[in-house]
Design an enzyme around this catalytic site. Structure first.
Site, PDB file in Angstrom:
ATOM      1  N   ASP A  17      -0.717 -25.859  -2.997  1.00  0.00           N
ATOM      2  CA  ASP A  17      -0.166 -27.160  -3.406  1.00  0.00           C
ATOM      3  C   ASP A  17       0.991 -27.520  -2.459  1.00  0.00           C
ATOM      4  OD1 ASP A  17       0.949 -29.357  -4.643  1.00  0.00           O
ATOM      5  OD2 ASP A  17       1.136 -28.420  -6.612  1.00  0.00           O
ATOM      6  N   ASP A 112      -3.335 -33.232  -1.865  1.00  0.00           N
ATOM      7  CA  ASP A 112      -2.398 -32.151  -1.501  1.00  0.00           C
ATOM      8  C   ASP A 112      -2.638 -30.832  -2.224  1.00  0.00           C
ATOM      9  OD1 ASP A 112      -1.232 -32.532  -4.066  1.00  0.00           O
ATOM     10  OD2 ASP A 112       0.693 -31.906  -3.258  1.00  0.00           O
ATOM     11  N   GLU A 113      -3.745 -30.713  -2.926  1.00  0.00           N
ATOM     12  CA  GLU A 113      -3.965 -29.517  -3.746  1.00  0.00           C
ATOM     13  C   GLU A 113      -5.398 -29.055  -3.638  1.00  0.00           C
ATOM     14  OE1 GLU A 113      -3.058 -29.069  -8.209  1.00  0.00           O
ATOM     15  OE2 GLU A 113      -2.155 -30.949  -7.582  1.00  0.00           O
TER      16      GLU A 113
END
Ligand code: TTP
Ligand code: MG
Length: 361
Positions: A17, A112-113
């Site tokens: 993350d 973003d993860e």
């Protein structure tokens, strides 16, 4: 896709993350923001909302999805910059290229993860996670946090433990002890309402779940949620890392502390959920052309209605209008304990316009 490791406890899952993703990109590119509270989002004039904020701003209580106007009240020094989605997307692609040096089993959750299943890799999962963090930094000058564990649930919880720029490992033999003191609210999927209801019931930590008989949980929380919590509370998650990239739907739901009986409050809650769903759709840069509503009555019976539209929904007003139409299709009986909204038939959003609630993109 190959099935995961036959022994669920021997799986090696990593959750990566990025730290304060959009805000970190803006700080990287403009050193003058380095030591200032910064947020990415719409303007405080009008109905702008924030996508995210840096860690300095978070100390003032500034959060994702907060109206920009409120954020400025909390932190008058706050600098708000507009989002540059194309840039975030291209960085996201670079990061995924790094992941694919290790495995094909990658499940992105947002820009973003992602989850990675590295069970088949010879290297240790911790070593891989460290290398990935280093490579991300070398390539993008941005930091990420990583969680390493035998399943997705634990890996996600772990990646949050040492943010920013941290790495946490939960080994199979540590799971039972780790889960005992973990607050139930740390389980992804236990939202603020469930947290409050569980607290009223005497459950704040995972250990406290098991002080109750399952049947008594069923009576208060319904069997589906209870069974789910019973597993998650022990740190069990059998779901696989799925690289079927196309997300099929995004859902939000709300269980009420008091069952709803009046039509106005049902409509008000539906509109609240529309806002939440709209924020979620924005975070993933998706627009929906099908929408459905689910109502669960006090006796746990469920009714669901929805429809598809010729064009995707791009604005909050449109989403609210269609959510109301879904609601009107139901012959409402009361009292209602839960309302859910589901967006499906998802398409990628065109990235233009101001980030303003209601007229986004
Ligand atoms: P998150 O991973 O939730 O947040 P973050 O990366 O900013 O911070 P953290 O260090 O706690 O991980 O979301 C990733 C990005 O998605 C975030 O930078 C902005 C975007 N986003 C939205 O646009 N709207 C939202 O409501 C949320 C939660 C995120
Ligand atoms: Mg993040």
């Amino acid at each position: 896709m190959a099935a995961s490791h036959p022994d669920l406890n021997k799986r090696k899952i990593i959750h990566i993350d990025m730290d304060a993703f959009y805000a970190s990109v803006e700080m990287r590119d403009k050193p003058e923001y380095q030591d200032r509270p910064l947020a990415v989002g719409g303007e405080p004039k009008g109905r702008g909302v924030l996508c995210t904020s840096n860690y300095i701003a978070r100390k003032f209580g500034v959060r994702s999805a907060m109206p920009s106007r409120k954020a400025v009240e909390l932190c008058p020094e706050l600098v708000i910059v507009p989002p540059r989605f194309d840039l975030y997307k291209s960085i996201s692609k670079e990061i995924r290229e790094i992941f694919s040096e290790y495995t094909e089993k990658i499940e992105p959750l947002s820009l973003d993860e992602a989850y990675l299943d590295v069970s088949d890799c010879e290297q240790s999962a911790t070593q891989i996670a460290m290398e990935i963090k280093q490579k991300i930094f070398a390539k993008t000058k941005l930091t990420a946090s990583a969680g390493v564990a035998p399943n997705k649930l634990l890996a996600k919880i772990a990646s949050d433990l040492r943010k920013p720029n941290g790495i946490s490992v939960i080994k199979p033999h540590q799971v039972t002890t780790f889960m005992k003191t973990l607050p139930v609210s740390k389980i992804p999927g236990v939202g603020p309402v469930s947290k409050r209801k569980l607290k009223d019931f005497g459950i704040e930590t995972c250990e406290q779940i098991f002080k109750h008989r399952k049947l008594s949980l069923y009576e208060t929380f319904g069997s589906r949620f209870s069974d789910w919590l019973w597993e998650r509370g022990q740190g069990i998650d059998k779901t696989e890392v799925s690289n079927d990239r196309k997300r099929k739907s995004i859902s939000v739901e709300s269980t009420f502390s008091e069952d709803l009986s009046c039509e106005q409050s049902i409509e008000r809650e539906t509109l609240k959920l529309s806002k939440e769903l709209f924020t979620r759709l924005n975070a993933t840069q998706l627009a929906a052309s099908s929408l459905s509503i689910k109502i669960r009555y006090k006796d746990f019976s469920v009714v669901s209605k929805g429809f598809s539209m010729p064009f995707p929904i791009f604005t909050l007003e449109d989403l609210e209008k269609n959510a109301k139409l879904c609601l009107q299709k139901i012959n409402l009986e009361s009292p209602i304990r839960l309302i859910g909204l589901k967006a499906s038939n998802l398409v990628e959003k065109k990235l233009t316009g101001n980030l303003v609630q209601g007229s986004l993109f």
